[in-house]
Scaffold this active site. Structure first.
Site, short mmCIF file in Angstrom:
data_model
loop_
_atom_site.label_atom_id
_atom_site.label_comp_id
_atom_site.label_asym_id
_atom_site.label_seq_id
_atom_site.Cartn_x
_atom_site.Cartn_y
_atom_site.Cartn_z
N HIS A 192 1.23 15.85 -32.99
CA HIS A 192 1.01 14.52 -33.57
C HIS A 192 0.16 14.69 -34.82
O HIS A 192 -0.96 15.19 -34.76
CB HIS A 192 0.29 13.64 -32.54
CG HIS A 192 0.22 12.19 -32.92
ND1 HIS A 192 -0.59 11.73 -33.93
CD2 HIS A 192 0.85 11.10 -32.41
CE1 HIS A 192 -0.46 10.41 -34.02
NE2 HIS A 192 0.42 10.02 -33.12
N HIS A 248 -9.52 11.17 -28.74
CA HIS A 248 -10.22 11.46 -30.00
C HIS A 248 -11.67 11.04 -29.94
O HIS A 248 -12.01 10.00 -29.36
CB HIS A 248 -9.52 10.69 -31.13
CG HIS A 248 -9.87 11.15 -32.51
ND1 HIS A 248 -9.72 10.35 -33.61
CD2 HIS A 248 -10.37 12.32 -32.96
CE1 HIS A 248 -10.09 11.01 -34.70
NE2 HIS A 248 -10.50 12.22 -34.33
N GLU A 253 -13.54 3.63 -36.67
CA GLU A 253 -12.14 3.19 -36.70
C GLU A 253 -12.03 1.74 -36.23
O GLU A 253 -12.24 1.44 -35.05
CB GLU A 253 -11.27 4.08 -35.81
CG GLU A 253 -11.27 5.55 -36.19
CD GLU A 253 -10.38 6.37 -35.29
OE1 GLU A 253 -9.49 5.79 -34.65
OE2 GLU A 253 -10.58 7.60 -35.23
N HIS A 313 -13.66 1.40 -32.59
CA HIS A 313 -14.11 2.63 -31.95
C HIS A 313 -15.10 3.27 -32.90
O HIS A 313 -14.74 3.80 -33.94
CB HIS A 313 -12.92 3.54 -31.64
CG HIS A 313 -11.93 2.91 -30.71
ND1 HIS A 313 -10.57 3.00 -30.88
CD2 HIS A 313 -12.12 2.15 -29.59
CE1 HIS A 313 -9.95 2.34 -29.91
NE2 HIS A 313 -10.87 1.81 -29.12
N HIS A 320 -11.97 7.57 -27.55
CA HIS A 320 -10.90 6.58 -27.43
C HIS A 320 -9.57 7.31 -27.34
O HIS A 320 -9.50 8.53 -27.53
CB HIS A 320 -10.91 5.62 -28.62
CG HIS A 320 -10.88 6.30 -29.96
ND1 HIS A 320 -12.00 6.82 -30.55
CD2 HIS A 320 -9.85 6.58 -30.81
CE1 HIS A 320 -11.69 7.37 -31.71
NE2 HIS A 320 -10.37 7.25 -31.89
#
Length: 439
Positions: free
Chosen positions: A292, A335, A341, A365, A371
């Protein structure tokens, strides 16, 4: 509104004059002794005079009366607009908000300015370094009043309802799935057509730029030609009852009165303008082999900090795209981040949390707060048959990412009554799959 025209190009040197006054732009100079049609010449500077050419921003406006013609500014009640980051204690938890409520009572009229609510932020406008994230909810148009931001730039993301924005440079119609940027000092007024809601990223001390593409090459992500700038439009309108000019200055609001419309610019030229962009124009880059990719490949605009490679704030989107990675957990990974974020949802269902994260809502976050996908998403993605598939079809989520540690306001944590206090529970069903005897 369907007849609005635009010029294309990000940061271009544009020239525009209202067709009702051909030849309104002076030829060969900026500030002639007498301007065509008896207009006044006024420069709007978005950078220091001595900035290098690539970052030097300014426009010349040719207007019926200069903007200096107003009564003294007086304090105006700010409502829920603030830059006080210490009114409540810090909260490092994962935070999620249900859709922010738009007033439905016709007796409770809120226009764009009175409907501004600061959710979180960091830094200080007087020091010209920081950001703020606001929610706007409104059900009425701005009548005989306009706003300009002395503190920084507004990146506006409408989520419900379209905005007809009149600026000194002309008019823009901005609908959900589009964004617009109103840069520092530009006067604007917002007309709405019913219940309206959206998000704002405000940056102090920097302007938004297109991200560098590096090995991607010359093309990709948000292409410069897809950014649209309004064409000159003016009104020569007297307002005997008074026109209110509102300044956001050092985090507070001030109002001044004048007896004419400020949208009296007959012609202009320069590279310091408002602009809009349709998110469907974004050219997506994605992994075509395995793993990803980091979300930075979805950056639309960035406001750089003084540290190379570190953004004061990025505007990132998660648009519809193909997912084809082999032997890969395709949703966003778990993460912990040295950046903050903030996410919002314009429409659809976000792939990592299809339940609970709703259009018109948000999540934050914070720096180093863990998260990632909820339990249901993890189980499904871990067992899914990996075939080429459309991801986020009919969806548009976005992220404001910042290198600053964001503080949440009292309105965000308490007064809004939108905080989802059960957010943490979406990870509670996650279970251990560890088996030391089976690789």
């Amino acid at each position: 509104m369907t007849g609005l025209q635009y010029m294309s190009g990000f940061g271009n040197e544009h020239v525009s004059e209202d067709p009702r006054c051909p030849g309104a732009l002076p030829e060969g100079q900026n500030n002639p002794q007498v301007c065509p049609y008896g207009l006044y010449a006024e420069q709007l500077s978005g950078s220091a005079f001595t900035c290098p050419r690539p970052t030097n921003k300014r426009s010349w406006l040719y207007r019926i009366l200069p903007s200096v013609c107003h009564k003294p500014f007086k304090p105006l009640k700010e409502g829920h607009l603030t830059h006080n980051w210490d009114e409540v204690e810090p909260d490092p938890n994962q935070l999620r908000w249900k859709p922010f409520e738009v007033p439905k009572d016709s007796r409770n009229k809120l226009d764009f300015v009175s409907g501004l609510h600061t959710l979180c932020g960091a830094g200080e406008p007087r020091g010209r370094n920081g950001i703020a994230i606001h929610i706007f909810v409104c059900n009425a148009s701005m009548l005989n009043r306009c706003l300009y931001n002395s503190d920084g730039d507004f990146l506006m993301v409408p989520q419900q309802g379209k905005l007809l924005i009149t600026t000194e440079f002309g008019k823009m119609l901005v609908e959900p799935n589009e964004i617009c940027v109103i840069q520092q000092g530009m006067r604007f007024s917002v007309e709405v057509f019913g219940e309206t809601r959206g998000y704002i990223l405000e940056v102090y001390g920097a302007h938004f730029e297109l991200p560098d593409l590096g090995p991607i090459g010359a093309n990709g992500l948000a292409n410069p030609r897809d950014f649209l700038v309004p064409v000159a439009w003016y009104e020569d309108r007297q307002v005997p009852g008074g026109y209110t000019v509102i300044s956001k200055y050092q985090g507070k609001l001030f109002a001044a009165q004048q007896d004419f419309s400020p949208f009296n610019v007959v012609a202009w030229h320069g590279n310091y303008t408002p602009y809009k962009y349709h998110l469907e124009k974004f050219m997506v880059i994605n992994s075509v082999a395995f793993d990803h990719a980091d979300p930075s490949i979805f950056t639309v605009l960035t406001a750089k900090s003084t540290r190379p490679g570190v953004a004061l704030a990025d505007f990132v989107i998660f648009p519809p795209r193909w997912g084809v990675a082999d032997n890969t957990f395709r949703p966003p990974y778990y993460h912990r981040n040295c950046m903050s974020e903030f996410m919002g949802l314009i429409k659809g269902h976000y792939e990592a949390k299809e339940e609970g994260f709703q259009p018109g809502g948000a999540s934050l976050h914070s720096m180093m707060t863990p998260h990632g996908p909820d339990a249901d998403c993890f189980e499904k993605a871990s067992k899914a048959k990996l075939e080429p598939e459309r991801v986020a079809e009919g969806t548009m989520a976005f992220m404001f990412e910042s290198s600053l540690s964001l503080a949440v306001t009292k309105w965000g944590l308490q007064t809004s009554n939108s905080l989802d206090k059960n957010y943490y529970k979406c990870w509670e069903p996650l279970k251990s799959h560890f088996n030391p005897t089976c690789k």
